[in-house]
Each structure stands twice: as structure tokens, then as C-alpha cells.
Design a protein around this motif. Sequence first.
Motif, mmCIF file in Angstrom:
data_model
loop_
_atom_site.group_PDB
_atom_site.id
_atom_site.type_symbol
_atom_site.label_atom_id
_atom_site.label_comp_id
_atom_site.label_asym_id
_atom_site.label_seq_id
_atom_site.Cartn_x
_atom_site.Cartn_y
_atom_site.Cartn_z
ATOM 1 N N TYR A 108 40.278 34.379 35.724
ATOM 2 C CA TYR A 108 39.021 33.998 36.350
ATOM 3 C C TYR A 108 38.680 32.558 35.977
ATOM 4 O O TYR A 108 39.140 32.026 34.959
ATOM 5 N N THR A 109 37.805 31.985 36.799
ATOM 6 C CA THR A 109 37.114 30.751 36.445
ATOM 7 C C THR A 109 35.620 31.000 36.581
ATOM 8 O O THR A 109 35.162 31.483 37.623
ATOM 9 N N LEU A 110 34.862 30.709 35.526
ATOM 10 C CA LEU A 110 33.402 30.772 35.559
ATOM 11 C C LEU A 110 32.902 29.341 35.540
ATOM 12 O O LEU A 110 32.999 28.647 34.523
ATOM 13 N N VAL B 25 35.106 33.259 39.940
ATOM 14 C CA VAL B 25 36.197 33.344 40.910
ATOM 15 C C VAL B 25 37.420 33.910 40.200
ATOM 16 O O VAL B 25 37.825 33.413 39.144
ATOM 17 N N GLY B 26 37.999 34.965 40.766
ATOM 18 C CA GLY B 26 39.170 35.587 40.166
ATOM 19 C C GLY B 26 40.371 35.545 41.093
ATOM 20 O O GLY B 26 40.234 35.728 42.307
ATOM 21 N N ARG C 71 35.107 36.882 44.245
ATOM 22 C CA ARG C 71 34.219 35.718 44.183
ATOM 23 C C ARG C 71 32.788 36.241 44.147
ATOM 24 O O ARG C 71 32.381 36.988 45.035
ATOM 25 N N ALA C 72 32.033 35.871 43.112
ATOM 26 C CA ALA C 72 30.678 36.399 42.947
ATOM 27 C C ALA C 72 29.827 35.392 42.185
ATOM 28 O O ALA C 72 30.331 34.555 41.430
ATOM 29 N N ARG C 73 28.515 35.489 42.387
ATOM 30 C CA ARG C 73 27.558 34.683 41.642
ATOM 31 C C ARG C 73 27.034 35.497 40.463
ATOM 32 O O ARG C 73 26.721 36.680 40.585
ATOM 33 N N VAL C 74 26.977 34.861 39.301
ATOM 34 C CA VAL C 74 26.414 35.482 38.114
ATOM 35 C C VAL C 74 25.417 34.509 37.497
ATOM 36 O O VAL C 74 25.322 33.349 37.905
ATOM 37 N N GLN C 75 24.676 34.974 36.514
ATOM 38 C CA GLN C 75 23.697 34.143 35.826
ATOM 39 C C GLN C 75 24.053 34.081 34.350
ATOM 40 O O GLN C 75 23.489 34.819 33.521
ATOM 41 N N GLU D 134 29.780 43.482 39.659
ATOM 42 C CA GLU D 134 30.521 44.609 40.212
ATOM 43 C C GLU D 134 31.505 45.071 39.158
ATOM 44 O O GLU D 134 31.564 44.508 38.062
ATOM 45 N N ASN D 135 32.274 46.116 39.441
ATOM 46 C CA ASN D 135 33.286 46.564 38.482
ATOM 47 C C ASN D 135 34.360 45.485 38.357
ATOM 48 O O ASN D 135 35.073 45.188 39.322
ATOM 49 N N LEU D 136 34.471 44.911 37.174
ATOM 50 C CA LEU D 136 35.373 43.785 36.947
ATOM 51 C C LEU D 136 36.584 44.224 36.146
ATOM 52 O O LEU D 136 36.457 44.893 35.114
ATOM 53 N N ALA D 137 37.767 43.847 36.623
ATOM 54 C CA ALA D 137 39.001 44.122 35.894
ATOM 55 C C ALA D 137 39.189 43.097 34.783
ATOM 56 O O ALA D 137 38.714 41.963 34.866
#
Length: 397
Positions: A153-155, A161-162, A247-251, A280-283
Motif C-alpha cells: 500500500y501507499t498512504l 492505495v493498494g 483505493r480509499a480515503r482514510v483520516q 473496509e476489510n483490509l488484507a
Amino acid sequence: MLLLGAALAQEATVYRGFAELRQPLNLPPAEWVWEPSEVLFQSLVPGTLRMLGVAERSRQIESPAQPNVLAAYVGKEVQFYWEGEWRRAVLVSAEQNLYLYEGRYLVGLPGTVAYPDTSGFNPPGPRVVFRYQGAGAATLAYLTRGLTWSLHYTLDDGELVGWATLENRLGQTLRLGRVELVAGRVPLLAGVYGGLVSRPEARMLQAPPAADADEAAFVGEAAGTYRYRLLGDLVLGPGLTEVPFVRARVQPAYLWRLQAAFSAERELAFMRGFRFTAPENLAAGVVSVRQQEVFVGQASMGDTAKSYPVALLLGPDPEGRATRQVEQQARNRFRVTTRIRNPKAYPVEVEIQERMPQPFTLEGEGLERIPEGYRLRFTLPPGQSRTYSYTLTLLQR
């Protein structure tokens, strides 16, 4: 009896360290022969080869006869290095090791011999003879250690983004119409056919799919594992292939964490990192963290259920310090005061967990008691400080 080479799998379920491949077949009556490559056969997990759709009666695994590797080069030109230069000769007979060189026949060649290709050095694989009752539609299925996947991933300033990396060590291209990736711990005992593990092919990073490729779709949970489906067909050549995963937005919140045994030192050091809630469920995978266009480190993330916290620890923060004062009130009774200050221009989430010498009693406000000691969590605004105290009594055993 129908003889076929190693067919390309049409479906794959890929785990961390192995995969299950499934190939649809149209079987003739009574008997069918599978001829996998040596690399594929040696990668199989014993006891996992199955023929679905017919009633199997027996299987026979036939080891191939070892051919003379020179037979592949009869009539071809080879090179040999002799007396300081490369020379050319033609192989006439593999059985007699006979070469034609400048109009003369030589038995064997002096010096180092170079062959034009590797065709003679690829040993044939075994033959697996399936005997069964029935015919028609069936599926060949097996587990192989030659296909695996990993995730990175990249945060970057709140965008997670995974990308999934699939590694194909089977030495052939796989054309897959359906691929599922499984995250979680799935035990697999050691062992392969022949007692050998296939030697990995040379690694090659392939070009990723088109830029508009979809991310993986979460399929569901099964016995403590997460399943994801890659959308569309997938072609895996030998080596590494990377495909979009999520691909997701987090805080993310900046984090100071201290987890240690009780200390009477005057200064305590925090580990730095980031914490966020799983969207979401993250691997599980390795996360590269960037903040304000600066790479600030990598951390491992375990399989995490949706809405659970994720903590990425990146190392010490030179400004992440707490000062401590310890006052001994009696031989086994101590008053401890700790002060934490945030000198940064942004808030910091603070987590402190201390393990006390056993047995003990602890008196203090705002502390979450745990069997090992206590836990304390709070957010420290920029430029602010917080002080907390407790009384520790060490009991006699």
C-alpha cells in the motif's frame, strides 16, 4: 487414451505462498493423461491433486526416462572456446558425441562448449494417468507453490492505495478467466512431490494492466479469511505482475505510542506513527507512508476488519518525549507524575501502556486498568501539554 500437455488453468484462488488452480476439461471415457511440466509437477502440494466431475478409480504417476540432452542439438551448430578463441562445430551424433569441425569428425570437443539454446536442458515432466468412471465435463484441480501473491500500500496524505503483486514461478504463461485472492493465515504443511521445491524462475516485473483497470472486489469472509475477486481476465507471464487492489480515503492521525515496563527514568521516549480506521476489510501488507510529499517510512499492517483501528509505527520521534517525577512515599509506595507536551503545529494522539511489577495496586484518575498495569489514551492539541499522576504500591509476594 488422450494425451495432452500441461493445460493452462482457467480459474485460480491465490493464497500467501500457494494457489489452487482449476482447469475445465472434456474427458474421454475411462482414462486421461496429464503431462505437467517438471516445474509445475515439483511445485504441487501432495494430496491436493483432484479430478472433479467423475468417479476416480486410480492414478498412476510415471517418471519420464532421462533423455540424452545432446539429442536436441543434432544437426545444429555449437560453439567451443579453444586456444583463446571461439570456434564453430556441428553436432552429428548425440549417442556417439560426434562433431563435424572444419571437415573432420571429432569425438567430443575440447574446452568450453556453448549451445545455441536451452531446449536440450529442459527435462520432460512426468505423466499422470487418471482412471475413472464417467466422461464429459470435469475439472482438474490442484494446489501449487508456484503461484503466490503479496500486497503493498501507499498512504499519501489520507489516500490509501493498494496494489497486489502476483508471482508466477511455473515457467509458463497463465490465462485466467477468474481469480480470487485470499487474505489471512492459511496453514500449509511442508512437502512437494518428489521432495523437491521448484527453483524460482528469473523474476521479471511485467507492465501493469490498463490504467482504467478496476480494483479488487471484496467477496466475503470464509472461516477467518477474506476473499477478493479480481475483475476481468488476467494474463500472468513468468515473473511478477502487479494489479490494482484498493483505493480509499482514510483520516490518519499522527500518533505517539509508549508501551513499556514501568520506568522511574526522568524522560520517556515515544514511538511515532499514524492511526486510522479501516474503511473496509483490509488484507495484510506493507504500507509506504507519505506526508506532505515526504516519504516518512514503511510499516506492516495485519489483516484488519472494517471499522477496526490500524496503527502504523515508524520509529522514534525526537520531539516525542515525556518527563517523569517519581516520589517515594514509603518503602514500596511511589507517587508518579508524568508530563507530555506537544510542540508541533498539529494534534498528536497519545497512547501510553505501562506494565507494572507484579503484584501491585494502582490509584489514579482517568487510567484504564488492565491486568498488566494501565492504559491511557488522549489527543494533545498543538502547543499544549498534559500531566497525569498515579500512586503505585508494590505488594509483597
